[in-house]
Motif scaffolding. Structure first.
Motif, PDB file in Angstrom:
ATOM      1  N   ASP A 170     -26.688 -11.929  71.230  1.00 56.30           N
ATOM      2  CA  ASP A 170     -27.878 -11.809  70.393  1.00 56.30           C
ATOM      3  C   ASP A 170     -28.638 -10.560  70.823  1.00 56.30           C
ATOM      4  O   ASP A 170     -29.240 -10.517  71.883  1.00 56.30           O
ATOM      5  N   VAL A 171     -28.608  -9.517  69.987  1.00 60.04           N
ATOM      6  CA  VAL A 171     -29.293  -8.264  70.322  1.00 60.04           C
ATOM      7  C   VAL A 171     -30.498  -8.037  69.419  1.00 60.04           C
ATOM      8  O   VAL A 171     -31.054  -6.941  69.391  1.00 60.04           O
ATOM      9  N   ASN A 172     -30.900  -9.044  68.674  1.00 64.05           N
ATOM     10  CA  ASN A 172     -32.091  -8.899  67.831  1.00 64.05           C
ATOM     11  C   ASN A 172     -33.312  -8.564  68.690  1.00 64.05           C
ATOM     12  O   ASN A 172     -33.509  -9.127  69.765  1.00 64.05           O
ATOM     13  N   GLY A 173     -34.132  -7.644  68.185  1.00 71.06           N
ATOM     14  CA  GLY A 173     -35.375  -7.333  68.879  1.00 71.06           C
ATOM     15  C   GLY A 173     -35.481  -5.856  69.228  1.00 71.06           C
ATOM     16  O   GLY A 173     -34.689  -5.026  68.786  1.00 71.06           O
ATOM     17  N   THR A 174     -36.474  -5.547  70.038  1.00 66.20           N
ATOM     18  CA  THR A 174     -36.723  -4.175  70.469  1.00 66.20           C
ATOM     19  C   THR A 174     -36.279  -4.011  71.914  1.00 66.20           C
ATOM     20  O   THR A 174     -36.667  -4.794  72.783  1.00 66.20           O
ATOM     21  N   TRP A 175     -35.460  -2.977  72.145  1.00 63.98           N
ATOM     22  CA  TRP A 175     -34.901  -2.690  73.457  1.00 63.98           C
ATOM     23  C   TRP A 175     -35.393  -1.311  73.893  1.00 63.98           C
ATOM     24  O   TRP A 175     -35.329  -0.355  73.129  1.00 63.98           O
ATOM     25  N   LYS A 176     -35.875  -1.212  75.115  1.00 68.48           N
ATOM     26  CA  LYS A 176     -36.456   0.048  75.570  1.00 68.48           C
ATOM     27  C   LYS A 176     -35.779   0.550  76.837  1.00 68.48           C
ATOM     28  O   LYS A 176     -35.387  -0.237  77.702  1.00 68.48           O
ATOM     29  N   GLY A 177     -35.662   1.853  76.911  1.00 68.55           N
ATOM     30  CA  GLY A 177     -35.080   2.497  78.084  1.00 68.55           C
ATOM     31  C   GLY A 177     -35.345   3.983  78.026  1.00 68.55           C
ATOM     32  O   GLY A 177     -36.159   4.459  77.245  1.00 68.55           O
ATOM     33  N   LEU A 180     -33.404  -3.427  66.780  1.00 65.59           N
ATOM     34  CA  LEU A 180     -32.126  -3.920  66.282  1.00 65.59           C
ATOM     35  C   LEU A 180     -32.298  -5.226  65.521  1.00 65.59           C
ATOM     36  O   LEU A 180     -33.125  -6.074  65.877  1.00 65.59           O
ATOM     37  N   LYS A 181     -31.491  -5.351  64.480  1.00 65.65           N
ATOM     38  CA  LYS A 181     -31.445  -6.579  63.694  1.00 65.65           C
ATOM     39  C   LYS A 181     -29.991  -6.884  63.379  1.00 65.65           C
ATOM     40  O   LYS A 181     -29.261  -6.021  62.887  1.00 65.65           O
ATOM     41  N   VAL A 182     -29.574  -8.109  63.688  1.00 66.70           N
ATOM     42  CA  VAL A 182     -28.171  -8.506  63.523  1.00 66.70           C
ATOM     43  C   VAL A 182     -28.058  -9.526  62.405  1.00 66.70           C
ATOM     44  O   VAL A 182     -28.833 -10.486  62.335  1.00 66.70           O
ATOM     45  N   ALA A 183     -27.092  -9.318  61.504  1.00 62.62           N
ATOM     46  CA  ALA A 183     -26.760 -10.276  60.444  1.00 62.62           C
ATOM     47  C   ALA A 183     -25.245 -10.364  60.411  1.00 62.62           C
ATOM     48  O   ALA A 183     -24.565  -9.412  59.991  1.00 62.62           O
ATOM     49  N   GLY A 184     -24.709 -11.515  60.861  1.00 61.87           N
ATOM     50  CA  GLY A 184     -23.266 -11.619  60.992  1.00 61.87           C
ATOM     51  C   GLY A 184     -22.821 -10.709  62.112  1.00 61.87           C
ATOM     52  O   GLY A 184     -23.348 -10.727  63.206  1.00 61.87           O
ATOM     53  N   GLY A 185     -21.882  -9.840  61.812  1.00 64.92           N
ATOM     54  CA  GLY A 185     -21.447  -8.882  62.817  1.00 64.92           C
ATOM     55  C   GLY A 185     -22.024  -7.502  62.595  1.00 64.92           C
ATOM     56  O   GLY A 185     -21.639  -6.559  63.291  1.00 64.92           O
ATOM     57  N   GLU A 186     -22.949  -7.361  61.633  1.00 63.16           N
ATOM     58  CA  GLU A 186     -23.524  -6.048  61.330  1.00 63.16           C
ATOM     59  C   GLU A 186     -24.863  -5.863  62.042  1.00 63.16           C
ATOM     60  O   GLU A 186     -25.650  -6.796  62.159  1.00 63.16           O
ATOM     61  N   VAL A 187     -25.100  -4.629  62.470  1.00 62.97           N
ATOM     62  CA  VAL A 187     -26.335  -4.287  63.176  1.00 62.97           C
ATOM     63  C   VAL A 187     -27.045  -3.198  62.380  1.00 62.97           C
ATOM     64  O   VAL A 187     -26.445  -2.177  62.028  1.00 62.97           O
ATOM     65  N   THR A 188     -28.300  -3.433  62.082  1.00 56.75           N
ATOM     66  CA  THR A 188     -29.128  -2.428  61.409  1.00 56.75           C
ATOM     67  C   THR A 188     -30.374  -2.198  62.254  1.00 56.75           C
ATOM     68  O   THR A 188     -30.636  -2.902  63.234  1.00 56.75           O
ATOM     69  N   GLY A 189     -31.175  -1.208  61.856  1.00 56.20           N
ATOM     70  CA  GLY A 189     -32.416  -0.948  62.573  1.00 56.20           C
ATOM     71  C   GLY A 189     -32.682   0.535  62.710  1.00 56.20           C
ATOM     72  O   GLY A 189     -32.171   1.360  61.948  1.00 56.20           O
ATOM     73  N   THR A 190     -33.477   0.876  63.724  1.00 54.61           N
ATOM     74  CA  THR A 190     -33.885   2.272  63.940  1.00 54.61           C
ATOM     75  C   THR A 190     -33.902   2.584  65.430  1.00 54.61           C
ATOM     76  O   THR A 190     -33.959   1.688  66.276  1.00 54.61           O
ATOM     77  N   VAL A 191     -33.877   3.888  65.717  1.00 55.01           N
ATOM     78  CA  VAL A 191     -34.048   4.397  67.081  1.00 55.01           C
ATOM     79  C   VAL A 191     -35.294   5.275  67.074  1.00 55.01           C
ATOM     80  O   VAL A 191     -35.405   6.212  66.275  1.00 55.01           O
ATOM     81  N   GLU A 192     -36.238   4.985  67.967  1.00 52.04           N
ATOM     82  CA  GLU A 192     -37.473   5.754  68.060  1.00 52.04           C
ATOM     83  C   GLU A 192     -37.493   6.540  69.368  1.00 52.04           C
ATOM     84  O   GLU A 192     -37.123   6.019  70.412  1.00 52.04           O
ATOM     85  N   GLY A 193     -37.929   7.804  69.269  1.00 55.88           N
ATOM     86  CA  GLY A 193     -38.045   8.638  70.450  1.00 55.88           C
ATOM     87  C   GLY A 193     -37.208   9.894  70.400  1.00 55.88           C
ATOM     88  O   GLY A 193     -37.390  10.809  71.210  1.00 55.88           O
ATOM     89  N   LEU A 194     -36.267   9.970  69.446  1.00 53.21           N
ATOM     90  CA  LEU A 194     -35.480  11.177  69.256  1.00 53.21           C
ATOM     91  C   LEU A 194     -36.300  12.198  68.476  1.00 53.21           C
ATOM     92  O   LEU A 194     -37.341  11.858  67.904  1.00 53.21           O
ATOM     93  N   PRO A 195     -35.857  13.492  68.442  1.00 51.88           N
ATOM     94  CA  PRO A 195     -36.611  14.469  67.642  1.00 51.88           C
ATOM     95  C   PRO A 195     -36.830  14.031  66.206  1.00 51.88           C
ATOM     96  O   PRO A 195     -37.881  14.300  65.626  1.00 51.88           O
ATOM     97  N   THR A 196     -35.833  13.369  65.610  1.00 54.45           N
ATOM     98  CA  THR A 196     -36.015  12.756  64.295  1.00 54.45           C
ATOM     99  C   THR A 196     -36.316  11.278  64.532  1.00 54.45           C
ATOM    100  O   THR A 196     -35.450  10.535  64.991  1.00 54.45           O
TER     101      THR A 196
END
Length: 253
Positions: free
Chosen positions: A24-31, A46-62
């Motif tokens: 279960d990787v749902n949630g916000t992960w920081k490092g 991260l958001k998991v539905a079945g075996g698919e993972v969607t979401g965003t990454v924050e902190g990169l130039p974009t």
């Protein structure tokens, strides 16, 4: 028939078990990761539905960068994002190994020209333990004793006599002073035919100041006096208001 049913059961188990065992990787992960000696913090939403993972990454130039082709297979999670750096868009590929309380990632450009590692933990997993209750405040210190009252101004009432040098000639002078609190009034004798009135006289601690007007060779000069008071005498520095002439003088009662 029994063999066919067994094979069907095995096939179903093989199909279902990866999803059932997916972490279960749902949630916000920081490092944070190292980039040219600098620690760059990231947050993976991260958001998991079945075996698919969607979401965003924050902190990169974009930022936030959208996750593409995210998948989780058992304890392995993969995805990629696009990010701009110095005017060029790069595809960054992430491969992570999920553990109980963190995910260890290897990620970098899809052409392999740059890569790094990063460990992320679920937001809140590293929250500091509750603080121990603060100790009872120390009793307030005793109030400081009241400051001693300022000493009363010197009583300068009386006649004070002395001499000063004027172009090599010793000139006698007498101050007839009267003090009331910090205010000082009176006259100066010896600088003309008539006594000269003292103006703005005041005593502050051991310092006495005043000024007077004196005529010399047909011209009137303002003379400013500043004296240091001691029990038996007053030591004056005095001179013209424009600083063109000055002298010193000690007078005694």
């Amino acid at each position: 028939m029994r063999v066919v049913l067994g094979l069907m059961g095995l096939a179903v188990a093989l199909l279902v078990s990866p999803a059932a065992n997916a972490a279960d990787v749902n949630g916000t992960w920081k490092g944070a990761f190292d980039f040219n000696g600098n620690s760059v913090p990231l947050a993976l939403n991260l958001k998991v539905a079945g075996g698919e993972v969607t979401g965003t990454v924050e902190g990169l130039p974009t930022t936030p960068a959208e996750i593409h082709e995210g998948k989780i297979d058992g304890d392995n999670v993969t995805f990629w994002v696009n990010s701009d750096y110095q005017g060029t868009t790069y595809k960054l590929v992430y491969k992570g190994k999920v553990a109980a309380d963190h995910i260890d990632f290897e990620f970098g450009t899809d052409d392999g020209s740059w890569g790094t590692t990063m460990t992320v933990k679920k937001d809140g997993a590293n929250a500091a333990p509750a603080a121990e209750p603060a100790p009872a405040p120390a009793p307030a210190p005793a109030p400081a004793p009241a400051p001693a009252p300022a000493p009363a101004p010197h009583d300068l009432t009386g006649s004070w006599k002395g001499n000063f040098d004027l172009n090599g000639t010793s000139m006698p002078i007498t101050f007839n002073l009267k003090s009331a609190g910090a205010a000082v009034t009176g006259t100066a004798e010896g600088m003309g035919a008539a006594p000269i009135e003292i103006h703005d006289g005041k005593v502050d601690g051991e310092t006495l100041t005043f000024w007077l007007n004196a005529d010399y060779q047909g011209q009137t000069y303002q003379l400013n006096y500043k004296g240091k008071v001691t029990p038996s005498q007053i030591d004056f520095d005095f001179g013209t208001a424009d600083g063109g002439w000055s002298a010193n003088l000690t007078v005694k009662k």
